[in-house]
Design an enzyme around this catalytic site. Structure first.
Site: not given
Ligand code: ACO
Length: 329
Positions: A286, A256, A119
């Site tokens: 993304n 980004h 990214c």
């Molecule tokens: N829909 C509904 N529920 C979901 C989903 C979904 N799509 N995905 C995960 N959940 C659930 C999980 O299973 C978890 O459930 P549980 O509590 O019963 O176990 C709950 O939601 C919370 O999950 P978390 O992973 O803790 O959620 P979080 O608030 O951290 O959000 C997210 C997840 C959006 C992925 C966040 O962590 C994030 O944005 N991280 C950064 C990701 C990113 O930007 N990556 C790109 C980097 S750049 C590159 O090089 C690719």
């Protein structure tokens, strides 16, 4: 050369973008995996993403963005002598996507190569092109970010499949003399970093040498989030320190486009006013290396980014890699 014009700068002459026709909404995704529009919007800000058609490859998206950037610059492929494509989803293991796009543009001169920093790829490619232009070896560069992440997504994994999309963006950079101060147009400073210890937090579980497969994207989302804001703010502060400029001097912050919450938290930590932040993640998710030029193209097309505006770009990606570039449009 007089003292007044003593430094070579890489000036943006044009910007363009392309998104595939097919739009995949959050509601459609919620029929594929256990998720909802409400969850996706609240956690990421993403409303929809674009998906490349069958047979539509990264080079095809990149070519369209490149042609749009050339048209915006009122230039032709004959005017370009350097093509750098940032991508983690190349058409083939080789030849490079850049040489494919070079051929599609009808270019038999100059040099074209790929660069892979996930990214952060666009910031790494822009920085590389800037160094080529400033050295005097090349005059005009096409810097392209192009991706088809839909091809490496595990569409059964709700924690990643809702986040990514396909697209491409490009800028044309031209070498031009500047005075060497912050009033110059062009790239003023760039800062790149990497730390390979974090591979497991964001990686693809396949590749030609390791598995002889393409693999799927795997991510520990919470961990990536935890590191991302700190990395972004550190490298942006490096750009401020190198130039003596501050958040108040910025006209636009173009991060980004991975996640609305990471963008908002980074801007707040850096003291950048919300109205200066360009956000397009809602419309394409993304798109990895394509996201910054997609956002630049949108903000230039609607008249927000104007000539002489001070623009800060930043990105964080797998590796980890991260970087910032400060430029005067
Ligand atoms: N829909 C509904 N529920 C979901 C989903 C979904 N799509 N995905 C995960 N959940 C659930 C999980 O299973 C978890 O459930 P549980 O509590 O019963 O176990 C709950 O939601 C919370 O999950 P978390 O992973 O803790 O959620 P979080 O608030 O951290 O959000 C997210 C997840 C959006 C992925 C966040 O962590 C994030 O944005 N991280 C950064 C990701 C990113 O930007 N990556 C790109 C980097 S750049 C590159 O090089 C690719």
């Amino acid at each position: 050369m007089t003292e007044k014009f003593s430094v070579m700068r890489s000036v943006v002459r044009g910007v363009g973008a392309y998104l595939p026709e097919r739009v995949l909404t959050n509601d459609e995704l919620s029929k594929m995996v256990d998720t909802s529009d409400e969850w996706i919007v609240q956690r990421t800000g993403i409303k929809e993403r674009h998906i490349a058609a069958a047979g539509e490859t990264t080079s095809m998206l990149g070519e369209k963005a490149a042609r749009a950037a050339l048209a915006h610059a009122a230039l032709t492929p004959a005017d370009i002598d350097l093509v750098i494509v940032a991508t983690s989803t190349p058409d083939y293991t080789f030849p490079s996507t850049a040489t494919q796009i070079q051929a599609m543009l009808g270019m038999t001169h100059g040099v074209a190569f790929d660069l892979q920093a996930v990214c952060s790829g666009f910031i790494f490619a822009l920085t590389t092109a800037d160094k080529f232009l400033r050295s005097g070896s090349h005059k005009r560069a096409l810097v392209i970010g192009a991706e088809t992440f839909s091809r490496i997504i595990d569409w059964t994994d709700r924690s990643t499949c809702v986040l990514f999309g396909d697209g491409a963006g490009a800028v044309v950079l031209e070498a031009a003399w500047g005075a060497g101060d912050n009033a110059d147009r062009g790239v003023l400073t760039t800062h790149l970093r990497s730390d390979g210890r974090h591979r497991s937090k964001l990686h693809v579980d396949g590749g030609p040498s390791a598995t002889q497969t393409v693999g799927h994207l795997r991510m520990e989302g919470k961990e990536v989030f935890r590191f991302a804001v700190g990395m972004v703010t550190d490298v942006v502060k490096d750009a401020f320190a190198a130039t003596g400029l501050t958040a108040e001097d910025l006209d636009w912050f173009v991060p980004h486009q991975a996640n609305r919450r990471i963008i908002d938290m980074s801007a707040a930590k850096l003291g950048i006013a919300p109205e200066k932040v360009v956000i397009t993640v809602q419309g394409h998710g993304n798109t990895s290396a394509a996201s910054i030029p997609l956002a630049l193209a949108a903000a230039a097309a609607d008249g927000r980014i104007k000539q002489n505006d001070l623009v800060m770009l930043e990105a964080v990606g797998g590796g980890f890699t991260w970087g910032a570039a400060l430029l005067r449009w």
